[in-house]
Design a protein around this motif. Sequence first.
Motif, PDB file in Angstrom:
ATOM      1  N   GLY A   1      32.250  47.658  37.512  1.00  0.00           N
ATOM      2  CA  GLY A   1      31.461  47.289  36.342  1.00  0.00           C
ATOM      3  C   GLY A   1      30.246  48.136  36.038  1.00  0.00           C
ATOM      4  N   LEU A   2      29.960  49.118  36.902  1.00  0.00           N
ATOM      5  CA  LEU A   2      28.730  49.887  36.690  1.00  0.00           C
ATOM      6  C   LEU A   2      29.017  51.231  36.008  1.00  0.00           C
ATOM      7  CD1 LEU A   2      26.965  48.983  40.062  1.00  0.00           C
ATOM      8  CD2 LEU A   2      26.687  47.913  37.819  1.00  0.00           C
ATOM      9  N   GLY A   3      28.280  52.296  36.378  1.00  0.00           N
ATOM     10  CA  GLY A   3      28.357  53.578  35.694  1.00  0.00           C
ATOM     11  C   GLY A   3      29.328  54.569  36.292  1.00  0.00           C
TER      12      GLY A   3
ATOM     13  N   GLY B   1      34.834  43.756  35.060  1.00  0.00           N
ATOM     14  CA  GLY B   1      33.799  44.352  35.907  1.00  0.00           C
ATOM     15  C   GLY B   1      33.303  43.337  36.929  1.00  0.00           C
ATOM     16  N   LEU B   2      33.553  43.608  38.186  1.00  0.00           N
ATOM     17  CA  LEU B   2      33.065  42.735  39.263  1.00  0.00           C
ATOM     18  C   LEU B   2      31.749  43.318  39.755  1.00  0.00           C
ATOM     19  CD1 LEU B   2      36.441  42.171  41.149  1.00  0.00           C
ATOM     20  CD2 LEU B   2      35.290  40.585  39.598  1.00  0.00           C
ATOM     21  N   LEU B   3      30.675  42.760  39.251  1.00  0.00           N
ATOM     22  CA  LEU B   3      29.354  43.328  39.499  1.00  0.00           C
ATOM     23  C   LEU B   3      28.807  42.935  40.867  1.00  0.00           C
ATOM     24  CD1 LEU B   3      28.154  42.443  35.932  1.00  0.00           C
ATOM     25  CD2 LEU B   3      28.418  44.772  36.801  1.00  0.00           C
ATOM     26  N   PRO B   4      28.099  43.845  41.537  1.00  0.00           N
ATOM     27  CA  PRO B   4      27.544  43.501  42.850  1.00  0.00           C
ATOM     28  C   PRO B   4      26.392  42.498  42.767  1.00  0.00           C
ATOM     29  CG  PRO B   4      26.870  45.722  42.189  1.00  0.00           C
ATOM     30  CD  PRO B   4      27.865  45.252  41.167  1.00  0.00           C
TER      31      PRO B   4
ATOM     32  N   ALA C   1      32.816  40.541  32.230  1.00  0.00           N
ATOM     33  CA  ALA C   1      31.825  40.959  33.232  1.00  0.00           C
ATOM     34  C   ALA C   1      31.473  39.780  34.122  1.00  0.00           C
ATOM     35  CB  ALA C   1      30.572  41.481  32.529  1.00  0.00           C
ATOM     36  N   LEU C   2      31.744  39.907  35.408  1.00  0.00           N
ATOM     37  CA  LEU C   2      31.507  38.803  36.335  1.00  0.00           C
ATOM     38  C   LEU C   2      30.499  39.215  37.402  1.00  0.00           C
ATOM     39  CD1 LEU C   2      35.234  37.677  36.816  1.00  0.00           C
ATOM     40  CD2 LEU C   2      33.531  36.696  35.281  1.00  0.00           C
TER      41      LEU C   2
END
Lengths: 162, 162, 162, 162
Positions: free
Chosen positions: D44-46, D65-68, D82-83
């Motif tokens: 999910g990031l860059g 996007g599995l965000l940290p 986005a999760l």
Amino acid sequence: MSPGQVRYVGVVGPGDGASADEVAAAAEVGRLLGEAGAVLVCGGLGGVMAAACEGAAVAGGTTVGLLPGGDRSAANPHVTVALPTGLGELRNGLLVRSCDVLIAVGGSWGTLSEVAMARRTGVPVVVLGGWQLADGGTPEPLGVEARSPQDAVERALDLGGR
Amino acid sequence: MSPGQVRYVGVVGPGDGASADEVAAAAEVGRLLGEAGAVLVCGGLGGVMAAACEGAAVAGGTTVGLLPGGDRSAANPHVTVALPTGLGELRNGLLVRSCDVLIAVGGSWGTLSEVAMARRTGVPVVVLGGWQLADGGTPEPLGVEARSPQDAVERALDLGGR
Amino acid sequence: MSPGQVRYVGVVGPGDGASADEVAAAAEVGRLLGEAGAVLVCGGLGGVMAAACEGAAVAGGTTVGLLPGGDRSAANPHVTVALPTGLGELRNGLLVRSCDVLIAVGGSWGTLSEVAMARRTGVPVVVLGGWQLADGGTPEPLGVEARSPQDAVERALDLGGR
Amino acid sequence: MSPGQVRYVGVVGPGDGASADEVAAAAEVGRLLGEAGAVLVCGGLGGVMAAACEGAAVAGGTTVGLLPGGDRSAANPHVTVALPTGLGELRNGLLVRSCDVLIAVGGSWGTLSEVAMARRTGVPVVVLGGWQLADGGTPEPLGVEARSPQDAVERALDLGGR
């Protein structure tokens, strides 16, 4: 609704043990969330989860199922994004964390674990029926009480606004 | 007690918001668990957690702290094995999973999330005070009700036997 | 060593597929960690994990086993604190997070997942044998290379100091 | 492609440190996955993640996007679901678990942790550039080697079929 305003609304409630009333309410909650353009996040299985997903899917909404096991095929057929987590019931906490607001339809121990985690971590909770809590006195609802599926969705979209 | 019979007992309850009575009860629960040779598992922080750990440590027991953050130094000084999980409140579910039985001393949203998860996954729960649950009727305790710390520990060691 | 100086050292390596040399090295690593008063953290199963735990246990050390499954009895008999996580191989990341430093004995995909996670998150890694990594050129060790179990433990206790 | 045939393809690679070539390759991988109707799952990031998502989104595909962290707004603008997981780098393992197959574009420690976890748990891995592994001999690719983004996607859709 612009992309930045999309709300992620968790819908939690009993699975196999859900009553007919709970299933009907969940379907209506799902439909209204789908129409509102919200992303519906749930545990991906049956009962309240399946009913909510079906309602949302019929309305063209996106539904995310965070499955407890490792098998994607366990998801109900109305989940549009099915993610096997393999976390078992720990996925309940992940579900709460990924939502802006929670709607609880009916009561169960799993549902209670999600509502309690939400309350602990500041995620707003709207309840439609379900269990109450007491601390030695009169029982009170576990979150903001809604009178109907429509009321629940309106309150959730309001509380989950960012 | 032979190694194969060691019980892992979770002690859960309010952290900073714990009352003096809850802290005293937790300390006694910890002491009795330590004397019984049980491993005490908790969230590693203050309030009920710190009191239980201190009681157990004084009695020579082993205490495990599953910390929500990534910093081991957040553990209370009576934790003998401090594990930073970095899971935030998801560590509540991990705590439940790692225990044979749970003793809840007092009530809080975090405590409720642990008790509900335990009930959902079949981990026995003994409660000493704390919140009650209602499903439209009379509130009931969240688990097996204990009358005293000693009663709680006896019931827990009995329920957590394998 | 005062309590505040206790180091938590992860020992990772192949389970059932460990070679006789790896098992012997792990046992020596465990023994030296136990003598140094470090807490040995591992995945709790066989091969390198069991050998390291046995070495540490014989030396009177504390060993923590973070088990992938939900059954405590899967732990090798030399684990003093056995925690079933139910996280499957996600427990590899939890292991890394809970350690001050990692010693990798030998190579396997699971071991590599732990070493890579450690490198990603700033946990120092000491390697004793095992795989090497290349980025189009000459292969290099995955961490600080040790010449012997004693060298590995010395380097780990030095790197893991806080 | 019928719903039952949807593939969930993880695209992993360096974030901020991605090279221009890696970014270009990731964008092409994303575009081809979007055109194929696959669900693209990433961190999910860059870097590689954002490029792959942009490619997929332009082609009308779904991107997860599995965000940290715990903040949804950290997601790159091309993520459709986005999760925030709040799991930190443990979300790498969750990503692997939720995918049918992985495409690794370029190398980094985080990428390596995902590839190793995939190899450990039987999730097929296709690599486009990136690091190699050696066990005392000649370095070898970490998975099935692809010659181009198109080759990578074809191999992934083939390997990830269920």
